[in-house]
Design a protein around this motif. Structure first.
Motif, PDB file in Angstrom:
ATOM      1  N   ASP A  52       0.852  -1.235  -0.101  1.00  0.00           N
ATOM      2  CA  ASP A  52       0.085  -0.018   0.023  1.00  0.00           C
ATOM      3  C   ASP A  52       0.911   1.312   0.079  1.00  0.00           C
ATOM      4  N   ILE A  53       2.015   1.277   0.610  1.00  0.00           N
ATOM      5  CA  ILE A  53       2.778   2.330   0.693  1.00  0.00           C
ATOM      6  C   ILE A  53       3.294   2.651  -0.525  1.00  0.00           C
ATOM      7  N   ALA A  54       3.905   1.695  -1.178  1.00  0.00           N
ATOM      8  CA  ALA A  54       4.369   1.681  -2.783  1.00  0.00           C
ATOM      9  C   ALA A  54       3.461   2.266  -3.749  1.00  0.00           C
ATOM     10  N   ALA A  55       2.073   1.758  -3.539  1.00  0.00           N
ATOM     11  CA  ALA A  55       1.082   2.539  -4.453  1.00  0.00           C
ATOM     12  C   ALA A  55       0.648   3.779  -3.830  1.00  0.00           C
ATOM     13  N   LEU A  56       0.858   4.231  -2.796  1.00  0.00           N
ATOM     14  CA  LEU A  56       0.949   5.612  -2.267  1.00  0.00           C
ATOM     15  C   LEU A  56       1.893   6.565  -2.907  1.00  0.00           C
ATOM     16  N   GLY A  57       3.171   5.971  -2.655  1.00  0.00           N
ATOM     17  CA  GLY A  57       4.238   6.489  -3.404  1.00  0.00           C
ATOM     18  C   GLY A  57       3.993   7.015  -4.811  1.00  0.00           C
ATOM     19  N   PHE A  58       3.388   6.006  -5.748  1.00  0.00           N
ATOM     20  CA  PHE A  58       2.924   6.345  -7.182  1.00  0.00           C
ATOM     21  C   PHE A  58       2.085   7.213  -7.208  1.00  0.00           C
ATOM     22  N   LEU A  59       1.118   7.314  -6.504  1.00  0.00           N
ATOM     23  CA  LEU A  59       0.088   8.262  -6.627  1.00  0.00           C
ATOM     24  C   LEU A  59       0.510   9.571  -6.289  1.00  0.00           C
ATOM     25  N   VAL A  60       1.199   9.934  -5.312  1.00  0.00           N
ATOM     26  CA  VAL A  60       1.916  11.222  -4.904  1.00  0.00           C
ATOM     27  C   VAL A  60       2.744  11.648  -5.880  1.00  0.00           C
ATOM     28  N   LEU A  61       3.455  10.617  -6.703  1.00  0.00           N
ATOM     29  CA  LEU A  61       4.156  11.173  -7.797  1.00  0.00           C
ATOM     30  C   LEU A  61       3.771  11.508  -9.001  1.00  0.00           C
ATOM     31  N   ILE A  62       2.274  10.747  -9.143  1.00  0.00           N
ATOM     32  CA  ILE A  62       1.630  11.161 -10.415  1.00  0.00           C
ATOM     33  C   ILE A  62       1.032  12.559  -9.795  1.00  0.00           C
ATOM     34  N   VAL A  63       0.511  12.763  -8.956  1.00  0.00           N
ATOM     35  CA  VAL A  63       0.103  14.293  -8.538  1.00  0.00           C
ATOM     36  C   VAL A  63       1.142  15.455  -8.866  1.00  0.00           C
ATOM     37  N   ALA A  64       2.520  14.997  -8.451  1.00  0.00           N
ATOM     38  CA  ALA A  64       3.386  16.158  -8.604  1.00  0.00           C
ATOM     39  C   ALA A  64       3.686  16.193 -10.198  1.00  0.00           C
ATOM     40  N   THR A  65       3.836  15.141 -11.024  1.00  0.00           N
ATOM     41  CA  THR A  65       4.117  15.161 -12.232  1.00  0.00           C
ATOM     42  C   THR A  65       3.235  15.897 -13.093  1.00  0.00           C
ATOM     43  N   THR A  66       1.952  15.775 -12.547  1.00  0.00           N
ATOM     44  CA  THR A  66       0.680  16.294 -13.494  1.00  0.00           C
ATOM     45  C   THR A  66       0.684  17.754 -13.191  1.00  0.00           C
ATOM     46  N   VAL A  67       1.144  18.226 -11.993  1.00  0.00           N
ATOM     47  CA  VAL A  67       1.184  19.716 -11.488  1.00  0.00           C
ATOM     48  C   VAL A  67       1.990  20.480 -12.268  1.00  0.00           C
ATOM     49  N   ALA A  68       3.206  19.786 -12.499  1.00  0.00           N
ATOM     50  CA  ALA A  68       4.370  20.399 -12.916  1.00  0.00           C
ATOM     51  C   ALA A  68       4.825  20.033 -14.447  1.00  0.00           C
ATOM     52  N   ARG A  69       3.893  19.385 -15.024  1.00  0.00           N
ATOM     53  CA  ARG A  69       4.305  18.833 -16.497  1.00  0.00           C
ATOM     54  C   ARG A  69       4.145  20.029 -17.543  1.00  0.00           C
ATOM     55  N   LEU A  70       4.981  19.731 -18.550  1.00  0.00           N
ATOM     56  CA  LEU A  70       5.339  20.567 -19.415  1.00  0.00           C
ATOM     57  C   LEU A  70       4.093  20.846 -20.424  1.00  0.00           C
ATOM     58  N   PRO A  71       3.900  21.849 -21.123  1.00  0.00           N
ATOM     59  CA  PRO A  71       2.833  22.042 -22.160  1.00  0.00           C
ATOM     60  C   PRO A  71       3.325  21.065 -23.328  1.00  0.00           C
ATOM     61  N   PRO A  72       1.926  20.530 -23.935  1.00  0.00           N
ATOM     62  CA  PRO A  72       2.200  19.563 -25.095  1.00  0.00           C
ATOM     63  C   PRO A  72       2.613  20.340 -26.162  1.00  0.00           C
ATOM     64  N   VAL A  73       3.418  19.792 -27.251  1.00  0.00           N
ATOM     65  CA  VAL A  73       3.839  20.207 -28.433  1.00  0.00           C
ATOM     66  C   VAL A  73       2.937  19.541 -29.510  1.00  0.00           C
ATOM     67  N   LYS A  74       2.306  18.312 -29.016  1.00  0.00           N
ATOM     68  CA  LYS A  74       1.533  17.911 -30.000  1.00  0.00           C
ATOM     69  C   LYS A  74       0.376  16.877 -29.276  1.00  0.00           C
ATOM     70  N   THR A  75      -0.831  16.724 -29.792  1.00  0.00           N
ATOM     71  CA  THR A  75      -1.782  15.860 -29.060  1.00  0.00           C
ATOM     72  C   THR A  75      -2.634  15.205 -30.090  1.00  0.00           C
ATOM     73  N   ALA A  76      -2.977  13.783 -29.795  1.00  0.00           N
ATOM     74  CA  ALA A  76      -3.491  13.140 -30.399  1.00  0.00           C
ATOM     75  C   ALA A  76      -4.825  13.828 -31.067  1.00  0.00           C
ATOM     76  N   GLN A  77      -5.259  13.549 -31.983  1.00  0.00           N
ATOM     77  CA  GLN A  77      -6.658  14.023 -32.554  1.00  0.00           C
ATOM     78  C   GLN A  77      -7.629  13.063 -32.448  1.00  0.00           C
ATOM     79  N   GLY A  78      -8.879  13.635 -32.270  1.00  0.00           N
ATOM     80  CA  GLY A  78     -10.359  12.461 -32.393  1.00  0.00           C
ATOM     81  C   GLY A  78     -10.524  12.164 -31.149  1.00  0.00           C
ATOM     82  N   VAL A  79     -11.870  11.500 -30.936  1.00  0.00           N
ATOM     83  CA  VAL A  79     -12.125  11.093 -29.897  1.00  0.00           C
ATOM     84  C   VAL A  79     -11.483   9.636 -29.294  1.00  0.00           C
ATOM     85  N   GLU A  80     -11.309   8.734 -30.230  1.00  0.00           N
ATOM     86  CA  GLU A  80     -10.613   7.533 -29.790  1.00  0.00           C
ATOM     87  C   GLU A  80      -9.448   7.399 -28.828  1.00  0.00           C
TER      88      GLU A  80
END
Length: 229
Positions: A52-80
């Motif tokens: 559970d602690i390992a899972a928590l560490g992964f979740l915390v890192l996801i939050v940190a990288t999401t907050v600090a992520r770079l702006p996209p230079v290209k994004t997939a188009q469409g719904v799929e």
């Protein structure tokens, strides 16, 4: 109706993902605190808490990288690509509603150890991916070092290890079905990311020729990474 600007859409997506994973991390932290307060400790229970602690560490890192992520230079188009990314990422959340069945202590121990290994490797991969992390298929920065010089999509490979641990922890058909759905859409997510990365970074073609997509190449060592982290 006029769509929001790309920067606005990215901000909204980042805010929603940050909120979601923060809630998940908070719930996981609460469960760990409750488990630590239990006086009936055994070796198996201690390993379960470590998972559970390992899972928590992964979740915390996801939050940190999401907050600090770079702006996209290209994004997939469409719904799929968006649908595949969301289902692939969040399908395993439905496992919360799947009733657990009793299993042998030995199998639980193996499942917990696999989960710990999987989440630890996920943390390693996400640490290297850093500010390039995203849920949808987007190109932010080409990462070719660390685990990304072994395979092109190590985070997906390590998440598969976690799914194996989850399946062994609750080996019933519903768990197997959800894991199969998650893997199928994760593969679509991976394919969509490949297309975006190839379009955004001309050097990706050489990288893709040198490094396998998903499974490590054991016949010979990967060549040193020549691109940026």
């Amino acid at each position: 109706m006029k769509l929001p600007l790309p920067a606005t859409r990215d901000f909204i997506g980042r805010a929603v993902m940050t909120l979601y994973f923060t809630v998940c991390a908070t719930l996981k932290a609460g469960a760990i605190v409750m488990a630590l307060g239990d006086t009936g400790w055994t070796a198996a229970r201690a390993i379960d808490v470590v998972a559970d602690i390992a899972a928590l560490g992964f979740l915390v890192l996801i939050v940190a990288t999401t907050v600090a992520r770079l702006p996209p230079v290209k994004t997939a188009q469409g719904v799929e690509p968006r649908v595949s990314a969301l289902i692939g990422c969040f399908a395993t959340v439905t496992l919360i509603a799947v009733p657990r069945v009793p299993i042998l202590p030995q199998l639980q121990l193996v499942a917990d150890l696999i989960t710990i290994i999987g989440f630890t490797l996920c943390i390693w991969c996400l640490w290297w991916l850093g500010r390039s992390f995203s849920i949808t298929a987007q190109a932010r920065r080409l990462v070719t070092a660390g685990p990304y010089q072994i395979v092109r999509h190590p985070l997906y490979a390590c998440e598969t290890i976690v799914l194996l641990g989850i399946l062994l922890r609750n080996p019933i058909w519903m768990t197997a079905a959800v894991c199969a759905i998650a893997l199928a859409f994760q593969y679509r997510r991976l394919v969509n990311e490949e297309k975006v990365l190839r379009a955004a970074f001309p050097e990706y073609h050489e990288y893709a020729q040198r490094v396998p997509m998903f499974l490590p190449r054991f016949s010979g060592a990967a060549l040193p990474a020549s691109g940026p982290r």
